[in-house]
Design a protein around this motif. Structure first.
Motif, PDB file in Angstrom:
ATOM      1  N   UNK A   2       0.842  -1.189   0.000  1.00 42.27           N
ATOM      2  CA  UNK A   2       0.000   0.000   0.000  1.00 42.27           C
ATOM      3  C   UNK A   2       0.880   1.243   0.000  1.00 42.27           C
ATOM      4  N   UNK A   3       0.666   2.108  -0.987  1.00 39.78           N
ATOM      5  CA  UNK A   3       1.386   3.373  -1.020  1.00 39.78           C
ATOM      6  C   UNK A   3       0.746   4.342  -0.042  1.00 39.78           C
ATOM      7  N   UNK A   4       1.589   5.094   0.672  1.00 39.36           N
ATOM      8  CA  UNK A   4       1.123   5.956   1.753  1.00 39.36           C
ATOM      9  C   UNK A   4       1.563   7.392   1.500  1.00 39.36           C
ATOM     10  N   UNK A   5       0.695   8.328   1.860  1.00 39.58           N
ATOM     11  CA  UNK A   5       1.016   9.759   1.794  1.00 39.58           C
ATOM     12  C   UNK A   5       1.084  10.307   3.211  1.00 39.58           C
ATOM     13  N   UNK A   6       2.076  11.113   3.483  1.00 45.28           N
ATOM     14  CA  UNK A   6       2.147  11.817   4.762  1.00 45.28           C
ATOM     15  C   UNK A   6       1.457  13.159   4.564  1.00 45.28           C
ATOM     16  N   UNK A  22      -0.217  13.121   9.679  1.00 48.99           N
ATOM     17  CA  UNK A  22      -0.645  11.731   9.753  1.00 48.99           C
ATOM     18  C   UNK A  22      -0.449  11.080   8.398  1.00 48.99           C
ATOM     19  N   UNK A  23      -0.444   9.777   8.379  1.00 45.99           N
ATOM     20  CA  UNK A  23      -0.273   9.010   7.148  1.00 45.99           C
ATOM     21  C   UNK A  23      -1.615   8.417   6.736  1.00 45.99           C
ATOM     22  N   UNK A  24      -1.848   8.417   5.425  1.00 43.73           N
ATOM     23  CA  UNK A  24      -3.055   7.812   4.855  1.00 43.73           C
ATOM     24  C   UNK A  24      -2.661   7.061   3.586  1.00 43.73           C
ATOM     25  N   UNK A  25      -3.454   6.067   3.204  1.00 41.36           N
ATOM     26  CA  UNK A  25      -3.182   5.400   1.926  1.00 41.36           C
ATOM     27  C   UNK A  25      -3.435   6.381   0.771  1.00 41.36           C
ATOM     28  N   UNK A  26      -2.593   6.325  -0.256  1.00 37.71           N
ATOM     29  CA  UNK A  26      -2.769   7.212  -1.408  1.00 37.71           C
ATOM     30  C   UNK A  26      -4.111   6.978  -2.100  1.00 37.71           C
ATOM     31  N   UNK A  27      -4.655   5.782  -1.985  1.00 41.35           N
ATOM     32  CA  UNK A  27      -5.917   5.473  -2.654  1.00 41.35           C
ATOM     33  C   UNK A  27      -7.145   5.868  -1.820  1.00 41.35           C
ATOM     34  N   UNK A  74     -16.567  11.359  -2.846  1.00 42.95           N
ATOM     35  CA  UNK A  74     -16.665   9.913  -2.650  1.00 42.95           C
ATOM     36  C   UNK A  74     -16.195   9.122  -3.863  1.00 42.95           C
ATOM     37  N   UNK A  75     -15.995   9.797  -4.986  1.00 44.65           N
ATOM     38  CA  UNK A  75     -15.585   9.105  -6.211  1.00 44.65           C
ATOM     39  C   UNK A  75     -14.162   9.456  -6.637  1.00 44.65           C
ATOM     40  N   UNK A  76     -13.454  10.202  -5.806  1.00 45.66           N
ATOM     41  CA  UNK A  76     -12.116  10.669  -6.174  1.00 45.66           C
ATOM     42  C   UNK A  76     -11.133  10.321  -5.064  1.00 45.66           C
ATOM     43  N   UNK A  77     -10.007   9.727  -5.447  1.00 48.80           N
ATOM     44  CA  UNK A  77      -8.982   9.391  -4.458  1.00 48.80           C
ATOM     45  C   UNK A  77      -7.950  10.504  -4.373  1.00 48.80           C
ATOM     46  N   UNK A  78      -7.200  10.488  -3.302  1.00 50.29           N
ATOM     47  CA  UNK A  78      -6.101  11.433  -3.131  1.00 50.29           C
ATOM     48  C   UNK A  78      -5.113  11.294  -4.290  1.00 50.29           C
ATOM     49  N   UNK A  79      -4.821  10.073  -4.689  1.00 47.29           N
ATOM     50  CA  UNK A  79      -3.911   9.841  -5.805  1.00 47.29           C
ATOM     51  C   UNK A  79      -4.457  10.437  -7.092  1.00 47.29           C
TER      52      UNK A  79
END
Length: 94
Positions: A2-6, A22-27, A74-79
């Motif tokens: 899992x790729x993570x973003x800080x 905090x860290x979250x998954x890029x997806x 809800x349909x768009x990821x951070x990535x």
């Protein structure tokens, strides 16, 4: 893997400076990122929100469709935002 973003959230126009990291998954979908930010800041999700980057916005669209509001968070990821807009700075408006 899992790729993570800080993530670093800094409140504007507040003294002393308030920030969280905090860290979250890029997806992660932006609506879920909103939930994470709410928890990290100790807020109660009592206002509409919008993420803004590159002239675009994501949040909760108007259910009646009366105005051109934000695209669905809800349909768009951070990535998706990082790749589509080409920026690492995203403004969270709450």
């Amino acid at each position: 893997m899992t790729l993570v973003a800080r993530i670093k959230v800094t409140l504007s126009d507040v003294e002393p400076q308030v920030l969280r990291r905090f860290d979250v998954p890029l997806m992660i979908k932006l609506n879920r990122l909103h939930d994470v930010i709410q928890a990290a800041m100790g807020w109660t999700d009592s206002h509409l929100y919008e993420f803004r980057a590159g002239g675009s916005g994501w949040g909760v669209p108007d259910p009646d469709g009366f105005y051109d509001g934000p695209m669905p968070a809800s349909k768009t990821s951070l990535l998706d935002v990082i790749e589509d807009v080409g920026t690492k700075t995203i403004h969270y408006i709450y």
